[in-house]
Design an enzyme around this catalytic site. Structure first.
Site, PDB file in Angstrom:
ATOM      1  N   LEU A 112       0.851  -1.187   0.000  1.00 57.08           N
ATOM      2  CA  LEU A 112       0.000   0.000   0.000  1.00 57.08           C
ATOM      3  C   LEU A 112       0.888   1.238   0.000  1.00 57.08           C
ATOM      4  O   LEU A 112       1.998   1.219   0.536  1.00 57.08           O
ATOM      5  CB  LEU A 112      -0.908   0.027   1.234  1.00 57.08           C
ATOM      6  CG  LEU A 112      -1.930  -1.107   1.380  1.00 57.08           C
ATOM      7  CD1 LEU A 112      -2.678  -0.965   2.699  1.00 57.08           C
ATOM      8  CD2 LEU A 112      -2.895  -1.145   0.205  1.00 57.08           C
ATOM      9  N   ASP A 113       0.378   2.320  -0.596  1.00 55.35           N
ATOM     10  CA  ASP A 113       1.081   3.591  -0.540  1.00 55.35           C
ATOM     11  C   ASP A 113       1.279   4.005   0.913  1.00 55.35           C
ATOM     12  O   ASP A 113       0.550   3.580   1.803  1.00 55.35           O
ATOM     13  CB  ASP A 113       0.281   4.686  -1.254  1.00 55.35           C
ATOM     14  CG  ASP A 113      -0.012   4.347  -2.698  1.00 55.35           C
ATOM     15  OD1 ASP A 113       0.794   3.624  -3.308  1.00 55.35           O
ATOM     16  OD2 ASP A 113      -1.049   4.803  -3.212  1.00 55.35           O
ATOM     17  N   ARG A 114       2.245   4.882   1.134  1.00 56.35           N
ATOM     18  CA  ARG A 114       2.565   5.306   2.505  1.00 56.35           C
ATOM     19  C   ARG A 114       1.335   5.823   3.235  1.00 56.35           C
ATOM     20  O   ARG A 114       1.096   5.475   4.396  1.00 56.35           O
ATOM     21  CB  ARG A 114       3.645   6.390   2.474  1.00 56.35           C
ATOM     22  CG  ARG A 114       4.002   6.925   3.862  1.00 56.35           C
ATOM     23  CD  ARG A 114       5.168   7.897   3.801  1.00 56.35           C
ATOM     24  NE  ARG A 114       4.845   9.077   3.017  1.00 56.35           N
ATOM     25  CZ  ARG A 114       4.200  10.141   3.505  1.00 56.35           C
ATOM     26  NH1 ARG A 114       3.790  10.156   4.771  1.00 56.35           N
ATOM     27  NH2 ARG A 114       3.954  11.178   2.741  1.00 56.35           N
TER      28      ARG A 114
END
Length: 237
Positions: A62-64
């Protein structure tokens, strides 16, 4: 014992088996190693939790700023990756605007956006890779906001965020695909500023991976506190 190890590693364990681990990744935590202490990335926390002798590998990332379910293999990594190709993934996103329909399907190819201030920025481009996202309205909120359920049927970089922005309903708090990509550069270089507080109102984009199904497994978590709080806040903007 498991809870103690999870706490020591600052890890939210959802489920664990002999060859897999599912965690609830908090927002503002990168999956991959960064410069910092042993808690600065999800992979470093996983290594603390699992200890020596086990090499964790991400089956999905997942993105940050995106929170939610991440599947990690402790063994049989290739088999888990093959199974994940058929996985059903469900996200919640708080977006700007009320969609004219209650549900829909976005089929638009994605690829890098040339000339952007943000090197990693993606866009709908004719030469891009096929990308398909299903969506439906969960709730129409005050102040011209909506809670959407999004289901990506492909796995392109930033797919949900790009597709929802392309639809005309960017995710609340999105510094790249919202109204001004310079927000991302400013946050990267200066951190959270007064201008970002005024313009965005939230420190991260409000997107979370809440359900994951594959093989005979099914995992689900509750929406994170910040999304629930924002939906009921008088400061919704």
């Amino acid at each position: 014992m498991v809870q103690a190890r999870a706490l020591a590693a600052r890890l939210r364990v959802v489920d664990e088996g002999e060859d897999y681990l599912v965690v609830d990744k908090p927002a503002d935590l990168m999956c991959h190693p960064t410069v910092g202490d042993e808690f600065s990335s999800l992979i470093s926390r996983l290594r603390l939790y699992l200890g020596e002798g086990v090499r964790p590998h991400f089956v999905n990332r997942l993105d940050r700023e995106t929170s939610g379910l991440v599947l990690i293999s402790k063994a049989n990594h290739k088999a888990w990756c093959r199974a994940f190709e058929e996985a059903e993934k469900t996200y919640w996103a708080v977006v700007h605007g009320w969609p004219s329909l209650n549900e829909g399907l976005i089929e638009a190819p994605l690829g890098p956006l040339r000339g952007s201030l943000v090197r990693i920025k993606q866009a709908v481009v004719p030469e891009g890779k096929p990308a398909v996202t299903g969506w439906r309205v969960v709730q129409r909120l005050p102040r011209n906001l909506a809670l959407l359920e999004a289901r990506p049927f492909t796995g392109r970089m930033h797919q949900i965020r790009v597709h929802l922005s392309y639809l005309g309903h960017p995710v609340v708090g999105d510094k790249i695909y919202g109204s001004d990509e310079s927000f991302f550069v400013e946050a990267l270089e200066q951190g959270w500023t007064d201008r970002l507080e005024r313009q965005l109102g939230v420190r991260r984009h409000l997107l979370s991976a809440l359900r994951l199904r594959l093989r005979n497994f099914s995992w689900q978590i509750e929406p994170p506190d910040d999304i629930r709080a924002y939906m009921t806040s008088s400061d919704c903007r």
